[in-house]
Design an enzyme around this catalytic site. Structure first.
Site, PDB file in Angstrom:
ATOM      1  N   GLY A  38       0.836  -1.194   0.000  1.00  0.00           N
ATOM      2  CA  GLY A  38       0.000   0.000   0.000  1.00  0.00           C
ATOM      3  C   GLY A  38       0.869   1.241   0.000  1.00  0.00           C
ATOM      4  N   LEU A  39       0.245   2.383  -0.142  1.00  0.00           N
ATOM      5  CA  LEU A  39       0.967   3.645  -0.161  1.00  0.00           C
ATOM      6  C   LEU A  39       1.654   3.916   1.169  1.00  0.00           C
ATOM      7  CD1 LEU A  39      -1.769   5.813  -1.911  1.00  0.00           C
ATOM      8  CD2 LEU A  39       0.421   5.125  -2.933  1.00  0.00           C
ATOM      9  N   SER A  42      -0.304   4.232   4.617  1.00  0.00           N
ATOM     10  CA  SER A  42      -1.540   3.443   4.538  1.00  0.00           C
ATOM     11  C   SER A  42      -1.732   2.535   5.748  1.00  0.00           C
ATOM     12  CB  SER A  42      -1.564   2.602   3.260  1.00  0.00           C
ATOM     13  OG  SER A  42      -0.503   1.658   3.256  1.00  0.00           O
ATOM     14  N   GLY A  43      -0.691   2.396   6.554  1.00  0.00           N
ATOM     15  CA  GLY A  43      -0.800   1.561   7.746  1.00  0.00           C
ATOM     16  C   GLY A  43      -0.232   0.169   7.608  1.00  0.00           C
ATOM     17  N   LYS A  44       0.601  -0.053   6.603  1.00  0.00           N
ATOM     18  CA  LYS A  44       1.183  -1.378   6.377  1.00  0.00           C
ATOM     19  C   LYS A  44       1.969  -1.869   7.591  1.00  0.00           C
ATOM     20  CE  LYS A  44       3.703  -0.030   3.004  1.00  0.00           C
ATOM     21  NZ  LYS A  44       3.298   1.391   3.151  1.00  0.00           N
ATOM     22  N   SER A  45       2.933  -1.062   8.008  1.00  0.00           N
ATOM     23  CA  SER A  45       3.784  -1.470   9.133  1.00  0.00           C
ATOM     24  C   SER A  45       2.993  -1.574  10.423  1.00  0.00           C
ATOM     25  CB  SER A  45       4.937  -0.468   9.309  1.00  0.00           C
ATOM     26  OG  SER A  45       5.828  -0.533   8.214  1.00  0.00           O
ATOM     27  N   SER A 112       6.079  -1.686  -2.201  1.00  0.00           N
ATOM     28  CA  SER A 112       6.116  -2.601  -3.369  1.00  0.00           C
ATOM     29  C   SER A 112       5.125  -2.147  -4.439  1.00  0.00           C
ATOM     30  CB  SER A 112       5.858  -4.053  -2.954  1.00  0.00           C
ATOM     31  OG  SER A 112       4.746  -4.194  -2.110  1.00  0.00           O
TER      32      SER A 112
END
Length: 206
Positions: A38-39, A42-45, A112
């Site tokens: 995600g951008l 975006s809250g990935k981590s 990614s």
């Protein structure tokens, strides 16, 4: 920086004395790659680490590969050109595959941005071992968060080739999970991931 034919010669794959199946039986859960994409912002981590904590509390073997952390070591020689991004994800895919073989649930948190690179990472492993989790917060939400001040720098021109501003992000077309991390509570998002892992037989039902 496209992956080339290996330069090493006279090498043979060495089979380990303890295989993945034995580790799964011993630990009581399968290994898997959870690929959070995600951008920036975006809250990935955040989500990957929250899921990791929940799995750890259940006594499961897990590890988080975070984009910034990996660039401090394994990928510190890479920039943010398209070619360098491709190589960055290639390396992460190979490392994640090693964790998979080690019987670990590995959670990767990387922008990614390119669909082809994520697909290549998926193709490294068997069907069912790779779960693409799209953190689908909109650009305006991500930019309003701007936890690292990166969007402001990108808008000012201080950062070139920034995903979502001056470099494209190719959203997944059919991810295993699409989570609206822009509006959904973190605890809800964690439960969505855990439920999916239970349903796919990666982890036992709580």
């Amino acid at each position: 920086m496209t992956a080339a034919t290996p330069k090493a010669t006279n090498i043979v794959w060495h089979e380990a004395s303890v295989d993945r199946a034995a580790r799964a039986e011993k630990r009581g859960h399968r290994s898997a790659i959870l690929w959070f994409t995600g951008l920036s912002g975006s809250g990935k981590s955040t989500l990957a680490n929250a899921v990791n904590a929940a799995l750890f509390e259940r006594g499961l073997a897990t590890y988080v590969l975070d984009g910034d952390n990996v660039r401090h070591g394994l990928c510190k020689d890479l920039g943010f050109s398209d070619a360098d991004r491709e190589e960055n994800i290639r390396r992460i895919g190979e490392v994640a595959k090693l964790f998979l073989d080690a019987g670990v649930i590995v959670l990767t948190a990387f922008v990614s941005p390119f669909r082809a690179d994520r697909d290549k990472a998926r193709e490294l492993v068997e069907t069912g071992d790779f779960l693409e989790i799209f953190c689908a917060a909109d650009l305006d939400v991500c930019e309003s968060r701007d936890p690292k001040g990166l969007y402001a720098k990108a808008r000012s021109g201080a950062i070139k080739e920034f995903t979502g501003i001056s470099s494209p992000y190719e959203a997944p077309e059919s991810p295993e999970l699409k989570i609206d991390t822009g509006s959904q509570e973190l605890s809800e998002s964690v439960q969505v991931v855990l439920k999916a892992l239970e349903e796919q037989g990666v982890i036992p039902t709580a």
